[in-house]
Design an enzyme around this catalytic site. Structure first.
Site, PDB file in Angstrom:
ATOM      1  N   SER A 242     -62.261  40.354  20.850  1.00 42.64           N
ATOM      2  CA  SER A 242     -62.306  39.343  21.892  1.00 42.64           C
ATOM      3  C   SER A 242     -63.391  39.490  22.930  1.00 42.64           C
ATOM      4  O   SER A 242     -63.713  40.761  23.205  1.00 42.64           O
ATOM      5  CB  SER A 242     -60.829  39.059  22.535  1.00 42.64           C
ATOM      6  OG  SER A 242     -60.742  40.416  23.320  1.00 42.64           O
ATOM      7  N   ARG A 244     -62.813  39.444  26.223  1.00 40.85           N
ATOM      8  CA  ARG A 244     -61.949  40.242  27.186  1.00 40.85           C
ATOM      9  C   ARG A 244     -62.070  41.890  26.876  1.00 40.85           C
ATOM     10  O   ARG A 244     -62.424  42.518  27.663  1.00 40.85           O
ATOM     11  CB  ARG A 244     -60.631  39.555  27.263  1.00 40.85           C
ATOM     12  CG  ARG A 244     -59.704  40.568  28.282  1.00 40.85           C
ATOM     13  CD  ARG A 244     -58.398  39.905  28.696  1.00 40.85           C
ATOM     14  NE  ARG A 244     -57.543  40.380  29.503  1.00 40.85           N
ATOM     15  CZ  ARG A 244     -56.317  40.454  29.771  1.00 40.85           C
ATOM     16  NH1 ARG A 244     -55.635  39.383  29.096  1.00 40.85           N
ATOM     17  NH2 ARG A 244     -55.584  41.055  30.598  1.00 40.85           N
ATOM     18  N   GLU A 265     -69.285  42.640  19.146  1.00 39.29           N
ATOM     19  CA  GLU A 265     -69.472  40.999  18.889  1.00 39.29           C
ATOM     20  C   GLU A 265     -68.110  40.414  19.347  1.00 39.29           C
ATOM     21  O   GLU A 265     -67.117  40.866  18.982  1.00 39.29           O
ATOM     22  CB  GLU A 265     -69.293  40.860  17.325  1.00 39.29           C
ATOM     23  CG  GLU A 265     -69.630  39.643  16.749  1.00 39.29           C
ATOM     24  CD  GLU A 265     -69.166  39.462  15.313  1.00 39.29           C
ATOM     25  OE1 GLU A 265     -68.381  38.503  14.915  1.00 39.29           O
ATOM     26  OE2 GLU A 265     -69.474  40.350  14.582  1.00 39.29           O
ATOM     27  N   CYS A 302     -65.688  34.586  12.589  1.00 39.31           N
ATOM     28  CA  CYS A 302     -66.676  34.635  13.877  1.00 39.31           C
ATOM     29  C   CYS A 302     -67.949  33.708  13.769  1.00 39.31           C
ATOM     30  O   CYS A 302     -68.255  33.412  14.833  1.00 39.31           O
ATOM     31  CB  CYS A 302     -67.008  36.323  13.980  1.00 39.31           C
ATOM     32  SG  CYS A 302     -67.899  37.000  12.560  1.00 39.31           S
TER      33      CYS A 302
END
Length: 525
Positions: A242, A244, A265, A302
């Site tokens: 993520s 975050r 990533e 992704c």
């Protein structure tokens, strides 16, 4: 198949004492045995110390030995057999065929990096011979090669439990570069991680390497992951997850007394641009292919196509109608973890509740931790005015952005964040508009593709799986393909060293037979 739940520290294994982790079958909600013990900061200290101790001997090995080691890892993973596939299926809910393909990709990229080591091109060896008679000043003898950075921390990904995890691309490229690796296993698939981790341990032993070349730990919270990135013996880290989480760890990497490269990533919505002639010629053909890419793996790629950009009109209406029908027929799919499923539901709900967003279609509903596909539509003016519409919804959800004209399409592209991929669907009549857009697309994505979708990431020499922030934390790097090894190397120049002291790669007689750039010209070995 026997799982112990233990940490793998160098050549040893022991039960962690800092909390526990258990896998969960997302298809059933059942908790899986055994319990895996979380690592302590002392475990991180030991793994880092062993990696630092192993670094000198490991980086000095002949490249053929390193290549043999990578091939041995692949062989030991394959030797686990069906037990590996069964455990990954239980921990992820992913289908057998997908996981068998992912295992082949994992072992294939290990063998690919073995070939990179034998080729020697990754060293980028350069020689500028001395010019003692040059006027007004002589030139010294200069020789350059790449050397490994040092121990590397690797964080396993949730959505690729094999190819981006314990023995995945980050680990393969770091080991190929000559860097010992400490893996922080992903908590969603601890059993899979142990099986693969023990295969790497066995390969270390079979080739006779220092045991500190590989360690694997589990983390029941966040402090161990933070301690791993902060450890002064760790010289780089690779992360897939993520935004975050990536930003939190990147801040630690950059805030150290000695900052280190942190290759994360994190977030990408992978726009698909449907150009006018393509829409006119085959809107109803593009639509089902798009939905197949959107729903592949429950949308948990992704490179999932989360955004459609096109100029408004009847051709776009035809595409949206056909895509909506395909989405409505899409079955609910098991998502990787309860947390990912919850986040997906929240993101889809935010789109559905936005008064400027139209819900085109929702997929079929399901039981348990399943995701219901969604297709939405919005005017470009609203998209440009609402940054939250640019955010990734990790799962099978996509937003169609209706642009008034080519100028508004260009404005939307200009407003996008960095992406892993951008796809254009075009016909010959679209070449002029495509050519006008390409310079902007190059600034936005690591991979630009034509008449396809980014979900297929080939492991090859010319592949880039990276992109400008927030797709990755370093737009110069790729985590897939042979160029991935460059993340864990740095150049060293040797000036006026006696021949006897030069590394073999740079000696005048080229004993390794590698290609080198000599006085500016490439010369084969």
């Amino acid at each position: 198949m026997h799982l112990t739940g233990e940490l793998l520290i160098g050549g040893e294994s022991r039960m962690g004492t800092n909390g526990e982790i258990k896998g969960v079958n997302p298809a059933t909600g059942d908790t899986l045995e055994p319990a895996f013990g979380g690592a302590t900061k002392a475990d991180v200290e030991q793994a880092a110390a062993l990696a630092a101790e192993a670094f000198g001997p490991y980086r000095s090995l002949p490249y053929e030995t390193r290549a043999t080691f990578l091939e041995a890892i692949a062989e030991h993973i394959e030797a686990i057999g069906d037990d590996l596939i069964v455990r990954v299926m239980a921990e992820t809910g992913l289908p057998r065929a997908r996981l068998e393909g992912e295992r082949a990709r994992t072992t294939g990229q290990l063998r690919l990096f073995a070939s990179v080591l034998r080729d020697g091109g990754f060293l980028e060896a350069r020689i500028d011979p001395a010019l003692p008679d040059r006027k007004p000043l002589p030139r010294p003898d200069l020789r350059l090669r790449n050397v490994p950075l040092g121990p590397v921390a690797v964080f396993g990904a949730s959505n690729f439990p094999l190819a981006f995890s314990v023995a995945g691309g980050d680990t393969a490229s770091a080991l190929a570069a000559g860097c010992p690796v400490i893996v922080k296993a992903h908590p969603a698939h601890p059993g899979t991680s142990e099986l693969v981790g023990r295969a790497i341990q066995a390969a270390v032993a079979s080739v006779g390497l220092h045991p500190g070349v590989f360690s694997m730990i589990h983390d029941s919270g966040y402090e161990v992951s933070q301690a791993l990135v902060a450890d002064p013996r760790v010289k780089a880290a690779g992360f897939t997850g993520s935004r975050r989480g990536g930003l939190a760890l990147a801040a630690i990497a950059q805030g150290r007394p000695e900052p280190i490269p942190f290759y994360a990533e994190m977030s990408s919505i992978n726009p698909v641009i449907l150009l006018p002639a393509a829409l006119k010629a085959r809107a109803e053909k593009i639509a089902p292919d798009f939905v197949a890419a959107l729903t592949l793996g429950a949308g948990q790629f992704c490179t999932n196509p989360g955004l459609i950009l096109a100029i408004d009109g009847p051709e776009l209406d035809a595409f949206v109608t056909a895509a909506g029908q395909a989405v409505a027929a899409a079955p609910a799919s098991v998502m990787l973890t309860p947390g990912i499923c919850k986040a997906f539901a929240h993101g889809v709900a935010a789109l559905a509740e936005d008064p400027q967003v139209t819900t085109v279609a929702r997929g079929q509903t399901g039981q348990g931790h399943t995701g219901q596909a969604g297709l939405f539509s919005v005017a470009a003016s609203a998209f440009l005015a609402n940054p939250h519409l640019h955010e990734e919804v990790f799962g099978a959800a996509s937003l169609v952005v209706r642009c008034a004209d080519q100028a508004e399409l260009a404005a939307v592209i200009d407003a996008l964040e960095g992406q892993l991929t951008i796809a254009l669907h075009l016909e010959d009549g679209d070449h002029a508009i495509a050519g006008a857009l390409l310079p902007a697309l190059e600034l936005k994505a690591g991979r630009i593709l034509i008449n396809g979708f980014g979900t297929g990431v080939e492991v090859a020499h010319a592949m880039v799986h990276g992109g400008p922030f927030p797709a990755t934390s370093d737009a110069k790097a790729t985590s897939v393909g042979t160029l991935a090894i460059a993340r864990f190397l740095r150049p060293v120049s040797y000036q006026n060293l006696p021949e006897a002291l030069l590394p073999a790669e740079l000696r005048t007689d080229n004993p390794l037979g590698i290609a080198r750039r000599v006085d500016g010209k490439m010369k084969l070995g």
